[in-house]
Design an enzyme around this catalytic site. Structure first.
Site, PDB file in Angstrom:
ATOM      1  N   THR A  89       0.874  -1.185   0.000  1.00 56.45           N
ATOM      2  CA  THR A  89       0.000   0.000   0.000  1.00 56.45           C
ATOM      3  C   THR A  89       0.909   1.232   0.000  1.00 56.45           C
ATOM      4  OG1 THR A  89      -0.114  -0.234   2.420  1.00 56.45           O
ATOM      5  CG2 THR A  89      -1.990  -1.051   1.161  1.00 56.45           C
ATOM      6  N   THR A 124      -1.369  -2.500   5.646  1.00 65.41           N
ATOM      7  CA  THR A 124      -1.652  -1.263   6.395  1.00 65.41           C
ATOM      8  C   THR A 124      -2.485  -0.345   5.514  1.00 65.41           C
ATOM      9  OG1 THR A 124       0.427  -1.495   7.556  1.00 65.41           O
ATOM     10  CG2 THR A 124      -0.580   0.694   7.581  1.00 65.41           C
ATOM     11  N   PHE A 155       2.079  -5.772  13.045  1.00 65.56           N
ATOM     12  CA  PHE A 155       2.999  -4.864  13.742  1.00 65.56           C
ATOM     13  C   PHE A 155       4.447  -5.338  13.689  1.00 65.56           C
ATOM     14  CE2 PHE A 155      -1.212  -4.469  15.632  1.00 65.56           C
ATOM     15  CZ  PHE A 155      -1.418  -3.101  15.541  1.00 65.56           C
ATOM     16  N   CYS A 283       7.580   1.825   5.607  1.00 63.95           N
ATOM     17  CA  CYS A 283       6.351   2.038   6.376  1.00 63.95           C
ATOM     18  C   CYS A 283       6.227   3.392   7.070  1.00 63.95           C
ATOM     19  CB  CYS A 283       6.176   0.896   7.356  1.00 63.95           C
ATOM     20  SG  CYS A 283       5.841  -0.619   6.446  1.00 63.95           S
TER      21      CYS A 283
END
Ligand code: NAD
Ligand code: UGA
Length: 471
Positions: A89, A124, A155, A283
């Site tokens: 993403t 995510t 996570f 991220c």
């Protein structure tokens, strides 16, 4: 005894592949799908496409038995009760997450669904993506009773991904129906009930039968926000300590002592207070931007996130100026760059501060020889070898005749350098450490001029403190 669930994981990247291998180790039957044919072939042939501790062993143990790899999404979905979406993403132009890979996968799943499936959002994603997935499935004509969509954010950290997955601080499940939440409970039961931790060959970590993993069940929106807010908070912690580091340097204090002093407060905690070049990776940068975008879309002021980003970007410039200050001019200077990955113990170079800094040094005319224990092959695609950009087989070779050595990534190997050998290899004993892996007085004893982040530099012998270079 936990029930074996048939699971399909779509995406075999850092999250999908680790999840697939770990679910198999937890006793489930897993099919891992990717549309990258070369990657699937490599996985089927016994290869491991990413550098991640414990992953080769888990794949060797389960490949061809409880985990298989395929490009055939339809068949994998058909044979599974739960379908985990773990595709990328990335950041779009506006800062928002680009959800086109997720949408493409959902459209494909919609074509293949014949009976009830629980679709699990593992990537995510911004809040309301769960609702969008439902909407897309409806639009493609999938009846309401054929699916549920659950949010189960991940996570794990790269470099410790397998241990993080199997020994998580928490497992978050966002579900709007009890039925789908129950399937997720069954999938994670070996971790939440603790049976995994007593099984022979279990990957060791901090959880055990007395302290098994905790699961938190929330609404789908809350689960989506928990993921973005967690990453944003950690990024904020890093930017905070970097801002304090810059202040510490300006007033002759030591950021390592300060971080220790702050971190001893149990309300703050010592982790994610390492000052340095700022956060990188696939991220934090994109998730801080995406979370900020979500807030803006909803008319909520979250300017703090933009400040977090700005401080982070400034750290690279501060480091670059330290190199210039130590060397005066850069054209023709030979620099050893230790580290290419965005952090230690991974081969991932996405949004790596090291790569950005090396590019700037090359633009300034420096000659860079880089070494990284795992990321050289990936780095060569972005920084092809040429007369000014070279790669070395080890750190001492990189340092040979260097005007200065730069530590750019916090690999464990770089915290254990043979300093005598390094000193003999270089042209000038100047070490500029973007990750604070050494103590200034120790470096001085070993004959180095040592420049680090948030601490006073120590100069060797005749060297006086250089004039600050203009920004
Ligand atoms: P990645 O780029 O390493 O892997 C994504 C994989 O999905 C690729 O192998 C790609 O070929 C595959 N893919 C893309 N489209 C596909 C399709 N239509 N069908 C089948 N396969 C397809 O990404 P990643 O780092 O594993 O991240 C995946 C998601 O997990 C992202 O949303 C990321 O933010 C999130 N996440 C990542 C980490 C991490 O440490 N990398 C940790 C937690 C969450
Ligand atoms: C991060 C989170 O830690 C994970 O919980 C999350 O699942 C993941 O992002 C994700 O969503 O993808 P990761 O990016 O693998 O994991 O690595 P981190 O260990 O968090 O480091 C991120 C960056 O921050 C690295 O560049 C690292 O060098 C930097 N960092 C980290 C610091 O500069 N200081 C610190 O104290 C800690």
């Amino acid at each position: 005894m936990a029930r074996q669930v048939s699971i399909c994981v779509i995406g075999s990247g850092y999250v999908g592949l680790v999840a697939a291998a770990c679910f198999a180790d937890m006793g489930h039957k897993v099919t891992c799908v990717d549309n990258d044919e070369a990657r699937v072939k490599l996985l089927c042939d016994g290869g491991v496409p990413i550098f991640e501790e414990h992953l080769p062993e888990l794949l060797a143990k389960h490949r061809g038995r409880s985990v298989t790899f395929t490009t055939d999404l339809g068949r994998a979905v058909e044979e599974s009760e739960a379908v985990f979406i773990a595709v990328g993403t990335p950041q779009g132009d506006s800062g928002a997450a680009d959800l086109s890979y997720v949408e493409a996968v959902v459209a494909e799943i919609a074509r293949m669904i014949k009976n009830y499936k629980v679709i699990v959002e593992k990537s995510t994603v911004p809040v309301y993506t769960n609702a969008w997935i439902r909407r897309v499935l409806h639009r493609h004509g999938v009846e309401k009773d054929r699916f549920d969509v659950v949010s189960n954010p991940e996570f794990l950290r790269e470099g410790t991904a397998v241990v993080d997955f199997l020994h998580p601080d928490r497992i978050v499940v966002g579900a709007s129906e009890e039925h789908s939440a129950e399937l997720l409970r069954q999938i994670y039961e070996p971790l939440t009930e603790g049976s995994y931790y007593t099984q022979p060959g279990a990957v060791p970590g901090c959880c055990n039968t007395a302290h098994p993993a905790k699961m938190l069940v929330t609404t789908t929106q809350s689960a989506e926000i928990i993921k973005h807010a967690s990453n944003a908070f950690l990024a904020m912690k890093i930017s905070f300590i970097n801002a304090v580091a810059n202040l510490a340097e300006a007033v002759d204090a030591d950021i390592e002592d300060i971080a220790k002093g702050i971190g001893l407060d149990s309300r703050i905690g010592p982790r994610f207070l390492r000052a340095g070049l700022g956060y990188g990776g696939s991220c934090f940068p994109k998730d801080v931007a995406a979370f900020h975008w979500v807030a803006q879309e909803r008319g909520v002021n979250f300017q703090l996130l933009d400040e977090v980003r700005k401080i982070n970007e400034t750290q690279r410039e501060i480091f670059f100026n330290k190199v210039r200050s130590a060397l005066w001019t850069l054209r023709g200077k030979r620099l050893a760059a230790l580290g290419l990955a965005f952090k230690g113990e991974t081969d991932d170079i996405r949004e790596s501060p090291s790569i950005e800094i090396i590019k700037k040094l090359l633009q300034a005319g420096a000659i860079v020889t880089a070494y990284d224990p795992a990321a050289i092959e990936r780095a060569k695609q972005t920084l092809p070898p040429d007369t000014n950009m070279k790669y070395a087989a080890n750190l001492y070779e990189a340092a040979k005749d260097a005007d200065a050595v730069l530590i750019l990534t916090d690999w464990k190997e770089f915290a254990a350098i043979d300093l005598e050998r390094l000193n003999q290899a270089v042209r000038f004993p100047i070490l500029i450490d973007g990750r604070n892996l050494y103590k200034p007085d120790e470096m001085q004893k070993h004959g180095f001029t040592y420049v680090s982040m948030g601490r006073q530099a120590s100069y060797q012998g005749q060297e006086g403190k250089p004039h600050k270079m203009p920004a």
